[in-house]
Design a protein around this motif. Structure first.
Motif, short mmCIF file in Angstrom:
data_model
loop_
_atom_site.label_atom_id
_atom_site.label_comp_id
_atom_site.label_asym_id
_atom_site.label_seq_id
_atom_site.Cartn_x
_atom_site.Cartn_y
_atom_site.Cartn_z
N TRP A 81 3.11 -5.23 3.38
CA TRP A 81 1.92 -4.45 3.75
C TRP A 81 0.96 -5.35 4.52
O TRP A 81 0.74 -6.50 4.14
CB TRP A 81 1.21 -3.92 2.51
CG TRP A 81 1.99 -2.96 1.67
CD1 TRP A 81 2.46 -3.16 0.42
CD2 TRP A 81 2.37 -1.62 2.02
NE1 TRP A 81 3.12 -2.04 -0.05
CE2 TRP A 81 3.08 -1.08 0.93
CE3 TRP A 81 2.18 -0.83 3.15
CZ2 TRP A 81 3.59 0.21 0.93
CZ3 TRP A 81 2.69 0.46 3.16
CH2 TRP A 81 3.38 0.97 2.06
N ASP A 86 -7.27 0.76 5.10
CA ASP A 86 -6.38 1.91 5.21
C ASP A 86 -6.99 2.94 6.16
O ASP A 86 -8.19 2.93 6.41
CB ASP A 86 -6.17 2.57 3.84
CG ASP A 86 -5.45 1.67 2.84
OD1 ASP A 86 -4.54 0.94 3.28
OD2 ASP A 86 -5.81 1.69 1.65
N ARG A 117 1.01 6.52 2.08
CA ARG A 117 1.26 6.16 0.69
C ARG A 117 0.98 7.30 -0.27
O ARG A 117 1.41 7.27 -1.43
CB ARG A 117 0.42 4.94 0.31
CG ARG A 117 0.84 3.66 1.06
CD ARG A 117 -0.19 2.55 0.90
NE ARG A 117 -0.52 2.33 -0.49
CZ ARG A 117 -1.73 1.98 -0.92
NH1 ARG A 117 -2.72 1.82 -0.05
NH2 ARG A 117 -1.94 1.78 -2.20
N VAL A 140 10.03 0.67 0.43
CA VAL A 140 9.54 2.05 0.49
C VAL A 140 10.67 2.99 0.86
O VAL A 140 11.45 2.71 1.77
CB VAL A 140 8.41 2.18 1.54
CG1 VAL A 140 7.95 3.64 1.66
CG2 VAL A 140 7.24 1.28 1.18
N ALA A 189 5.72 8.40 1.93
CA ALA A 189 6.36 7.71 0.81
C ALA A 189 6.64 8.67 -0.34
O ALA A 189 5.86 9.59 -0.62
CB ALA A 189 5.47 6.57 0.32
N GLY A 208 1.87 9.90 -4.29
CA GLY A 208 2.89 10.12 -3.26
C GLY A 208 3.75 11.33 -3.57
O GLY A 208 3.59 12.01 -4.59
#
Length: 251
Positions: A81, A86, A117, A140, A189, A208
């Motif tokens: 990540w 974000d 996410r 992921v 995800a 998610g």
């Protein structure tokens, strides 16, 4: 004789209009039949993509060939990540209104993928209320989604104000200054194994696995409607012709 000429001309005109209208209605019904076949093929393809075994996320060599046939394909990513804020995209889900949380992941192959996410409620947009992931490694699995440029209906993205209504990959990458190559798709995800929605809403945000795969398929009803209207028009024309024939015999 002269009185019958206008009636005959009117009857011919009515029949001509009925033929044209019937042709148009039959064409619309047939178009809906073809649309139904296309929609059933789309649903079958998406279901196969979404429930198949995950495959490696497409790399730069595969990007030019991406198409609708790749939408909702189950993919896997391994990488790290990236640090930084974000991107929150407005969302309406079964859990209510809020935001999708998009975080960039640099894969082991060197390209960047925006990963959705999951969902956070509108009152939980503060990063402190969800799990931080910057700089950590991740594996992921999720659904490949095609880019959503521009914004939503009647709502345009405003990168300058950091206001997003759609997951516009290229615009988000520019706004965040992501060093490429950046994939032209994003990944929704899946929910973490063993996670629970109520528990995630309490502490494990984002939630998610909320991708909605639903396609309206009313084409058969529409086709029947158009064909029925065509029959009604044809029946009406036949009735007028029969009535005119009876009047002619009586005269």
């Amino acid at each position: 004789m002269t009185r019958r000429h206008p009636r005959l001309a009117g009857l011919i005109l009515a029949n001509l209009l009925a033929v044209l209208l019937c042709g148009a209605l039959v064409a619309l019904g047939t178009w809906q039949v073809h649309r139904r076949a296309w929609k059933l093929e789309l649903i079958a393809r998406v279901e196969a993509n979404a429930h198949g075994d995950p495959v490696a996320a497409p790399g730069p060599a595969d990007w030019p060939a991406l198409s609708d046939r790749d939408a909702y394909r189950r993919v896997r990513l391994d990488g790290t990540w990236l640090d930084g804020p974000d991107t929150l995209v407005r969302a309406v889900t079964d859990l209510g209104g809020g935001f999708w949380v998009l975080t960039p992941l640099r894969t082991e192959d060197g390209f960047v993928v925006l990963v959705n996410r999951g969902f956070v409620p509108g009152d939980r947009r503060d990063p402190a209320t969800r799990t931080g992931v910057g700089g950590t490694r991740a594996a992921v699995t999720g659904l490949l989604r095609l880019d959503e440029p521009g914004g939503a209906f009647l709502r345009k993205n405003d990168p300058g104000a950091d206001t997003w209504y759609s997951r516009d990959v290229a615009a988000i990458a520019r706004a965040r200054g992501l060093a490429g190559p950046v994939a032209p798709y994003f990944v929704d995800a899946e929910r973490r194994p063993g996670s629970d929605v109520d528990r995630d809403l309490g502490a494990g945000l984002p939630v998610g696995g909320l991708t909605v795969i639903r396609f309206h398929n009313n084409h058969l009803i529409y086709a029947i409607t158009w064909y029925t209207l065509a029959l009604m028009v044809a029946g009406g024309a036949l009735y007028l012709d029969r009535d005119a024939w009876r009047r002619g015999r009586a005269a």
